[in-house]
Design an enzyme around this catalytic site. Structure first.
Site, PDB file in Angstrom:
ATOM      1  N   SER A 115      62.551 -67.468  69.066  1.00  0.00           N
ATOM      2  CA  SER A 115      62.223 -67.399  70.495  1.00  0.00           C
ATOM      3  C   SER A 115      61.690 -68.760  70.924  1.00  0.00           C
ATOM      4  O   SER A 115      61.183 -69.522  70.087  1.00  0.00           O
ATOM      5  CB  SER A 115      61.130 -66.344  70.717  1.00  0.00           C
ATOM      6  N   TYR A 137      53.108 -61.868  69.261  1.00  0.00           N
ATOM      7  CA  TYR A 137      54.536 -62.211  69.313  1.00  0.00           C
ATOM      8  C   TYR A 137      54.745 -63.681  68.927  1.00  0.00           C
ATOM      9  O   TYR A 137      55.589 -64.005  68.083  1.00  0.00           O
ATOM     10  CB  TYR A 137      55.058 -61.947  70.720  1.00  0.00           C
TER      11      TYR A 137
HETATM   12  P1  NAI Z   1      65.336 -55.429  73.205  1.00  0.00           P
HETATM   13  O1  NAI Z   1      63.971 -54.857  73.204  1.00  0.00           O
HETATM   14  O2  NAI Z   1      66.177 -55.236  74.407  1.00  0.00           O
HETATM   15  O3  NAI Z   1      66.137 -54.930  71.905  1.00  0.00           O
HETATM   16  C1  NAI Z   1      65.513 -54.955  70.653  1.00  0.00           C
HETATM   17  C2  NAI Z   1      66.149 -53.916  69.753  1.00  0.00           C
HETATM   18  O4  NAI Z   1      65.436 -53.946  68.507  1.00  0.00           O
HETATM   19  C3  NAI Z   1      66.014 -52.484  70.303  1.00  0.00           C
HETATM   20  O5  NAI Z   1      67.260 -51.822  70.255  1.00  0.00           O
HETATM   21  C4  NAI Z   1      64.998 -51.838  69.373  1.00  0.00           C
HETATM   22  O6  NAI Z   1      65.202 -50.445  69.177  1.00  0.00           O
HETATM   23  C5  NAI Z   1      65.239 -52.620  68.081  1.00  0.00           C
HETATM   24  N1  NAI Z   1      64.096 -52.523  67.183  1.00  0.00           N
HETATM   25  C6  NAI Z   1      62.774 -52.610  67.474  1.00  0.00           C
HETATM   26  N2  NAI Z   1      62.031 -52.372  66.384  1.00  0.00           N
HETATM   27  C7  NAI Z   1      62.917 -52.127  65.380  1.00  0.00           C
HETATM   28  C8  NAI Z   1      62.747 -51.804  64.000  1.00  0.00           C
HETATM   29  N3  NAI Z   1      61.542 -51.649  63.469  1.00  0.00           N
HETATM   30  N4  NAI Z   1      63.859 -51.633  63.259  1.00  0.00           N
HETATM   31  C9  NAI Z   1      65.093 -51.752  63.799  1.00  0.00           C
HETATM   32  N5  NAI Z   1      65.307 -52.031  65.091  1.00  0.00           N
HETATM   33  C10 NAI Z   1      64.219 -52.231  65.865  1.00  0.00           C
HETATM   34  O7  NAI Z   1      65.155 -56.983  72.909  1.00  0.00           O
HETATM   35  P2  NAI Z   1      66.118 -58.250  73.089  1.00  0.00           P
HETATM   36  O8  NAI Z   1      65.670 -58.960  74.289  1.00  0.00           O
HETATM   37  O9  NAI Z   1      67.542 -57.869  72.941  1.00  0.00           O
HETATM   38  O10 NAI Z   1      65.620 -59.131  71.855  1.00  0.00           O
HETATM   39  C11 NAI Z   1      66.373 -59.336  70.671  1.00  0.00           C
HETATM   40  C12 NAI Z   1      65.685 -60.418  69.874  1.00  0.00           C
HETATM   41  O11 NAI Z   1      65.607 -61.602  70.646  1.00  0.00           O
HETATM   42  C13 NAI Z   1      64.244 -60.092  69.490  1.00  0.00           C
HETATM   43  O12 NAI Z   1      63.973 -60.592  68.204  1.00  0.00           O
HETATM   44  C14 NAI Z   1      63.431 -60.835  70.536  1.00  0.00           C
HETATM   45  O13 NAI Z   1      62.141 -61.138  70.071  1.00  0.00           O
HETATM   46  C15 NAI Z   1      64.276 -62.064  70.703  1.00  0.00           C
HETATM   47  N6  NAI Z   1      64.070 -62.776  71.962  1.00  0.00           N
HETATM   48  C16 NAI Z   1      64.327 -62.181  73.165  1.00  0.00           C
HETATM   49  C17 NAI Z   1      64.186 -62.919  74.328  1.00  0.00           C
HETATM   50  C18 NAI Z   1      64.527 -62.371  75.663  1.00  0.00           C
HETATM   51  O14 NAI Z   1      64.284 -63.074  76.657  1.00  0.00           O
HETATM   52  N7  NAI Z   1      65.080 -61.197  75.805  1.00  0.00           N
HETATM   53  C19 NAI Z   1      63.687 -64.294  74.314  1.00  0.00           C
HETATM   54  C20 NAI Z   1      63.444 -64.803  72.997  1.00  0.00           C
HETATM   55  C21 NAI Z   1      63.629 -64.056  71.872  1.00  0.00           C
END
Ligand code: NAI
Length: 267
Positions: free
Chosen positions: A139, A151
């Site tokens: 991130s 985070y």
């Molecule tokens: P999101 O919250 O939309 O999706 C995350 C997914 O991870 C969800 O489907 C959730 O059920 C799953 N998840 C959570 N805990 C879990 C576990 N213990 N085991 C298996 N699955 C699990 O998030 P998003 O935005 O798609 O983020 C994806 C990655 O990108 C994350 O690592 C986030 O930190 C990172 N990120 C996101 C940013 C953004 O602006 N959306 C910016 C920078 C990094």
């Protein structure tokens, strides 16, 4: 880029595990890879996917559960004999600041964002032939002092894990790289205050938020052979946010008041 270009880069029939793939960026990564012909295992703690996975197989997996990883690795070994790539995308945020963060929340966030990727690497790397690839999703918070302390520190720790893994797995021909998304429109960011989105756009030279497809294209490149000499690298996919190191507002303030240095005339 989806499809043909990536298929040409040898993604066809590659066995790729993507965690956190039920929605958001993970689902987009699963779709891109599946469209390029990869055999995608889309793993997530959610009972069912929320988004289209483009044909990837859905597996329920909590990334913090070592026994769950062990069962998945055994199944992949039985069915495919190998794993060619792992995308450690699952992550959670927690927006408490340093004054009020509960240590229990620090640990909970670390378990998903750091221990989860570690377990994924421990269980998948032994099944990976030379030429395999691991992509960790960091991130911009991993490159800066962001306010959500659990985070931010977890993503900094993930950077360290990525470097160690690149060092340890390089001799086995396994590459490990990290992508650092800026503000990407997903359910995670939709849960933040509107001011957070506005402030992110204000700090982003490209002047907009990013899309899940823009992150997925980079992840697919890092999984593919086109990045065959890249390991231990960190690539921001953030519209330039971390490139200016906080100077954007200073540059804009000076430009607004300072005549002697005219700006480039742009269309
Ligand atoms: P999101 O919250 O939309 O999706 C995350 C997914 O991870 C969800 O489907 C959730 O059920 C799953 N998840 C959570 N805990 C879990 C576990 N213990 N085991 C298996 N699955 C699990 O998030 P998003 O935005 O798609 O983020 C994806 C990655 O990108 C994350 O690592 C986030 O930190 C990172 N990120 C996101 C940013 C953004 O602006 N959306 C910016 C920078 C990094």
């Amino acid at each position: 880029m989806t499809g043909r270009g990536e298929a040409q880069a040898g993604l066809r029939n590659r066995v790729v595990v993507v965690t956190g793939a039920a929605r958001g960026q993970g689902a987009a990564e699963a779709r891109h890879l599946a469209a390029a012909g990869a055999r995608v295992v889309a793993a997530d703690v959610a009972p069912e996917p929320e988004d289209d996975l483009g044909g990837g197989r859905y597996e329920r997996l909590d990334v913090t559960d070592a026994a769950g990883w062990s069962a998945l690795a055994e199944r992949l070994h039985r069915e495919h004999g190998r794993v060619d790539a792992l995308v450690n995308n699952a992550g959670i945020t927690w927006r408490a600041r340093i004054g009020d963060v509960d240590p229990a929340d620090m640990e909970r966030v670390y378990r998903v964002n750091v221990v989860g990727p570690l377990l994924g690497i421990q269980h998948c790397a032994p099944l990976m032939p030379p030429g395999s690839s691991i992509v960790n999703v960091g991130s911009v918070a991993a490159l800066t002092g962001h306010v959500p302390v659990a985070y931010t520190t977890s993503k900094w720790a993930l950077r360290g894990l990525s470097k160690v893994a690149a060092l340890e797995l390089g001799p086995a021909g396994i590459r490990v790289n990290t992508v650092h998304p800026g503000y990407i429109d997903t359910p995670m960011t939709a849960s933040a205050a509107p001011a957070f989105r506005r402030a992110n756009v204000a700090e982003t030279p490209l002047g907009r938020t990013g899309t899940v497809d823009e992150v997925a294209a980079l992840v697919a490149f890092l999984v593919s052979d086109r990045s065959s000499y890249l390991t231990g690298a960190e690539i921001p996919v953030d519209g330039g946010m971390t490139a200016h190191g906080g100077v954007k507002s200073i540059a804009e303030a000076i430009h607004a008041t300072d005549a002697p240095h005219p700006q480039l005339r742009l269309p």
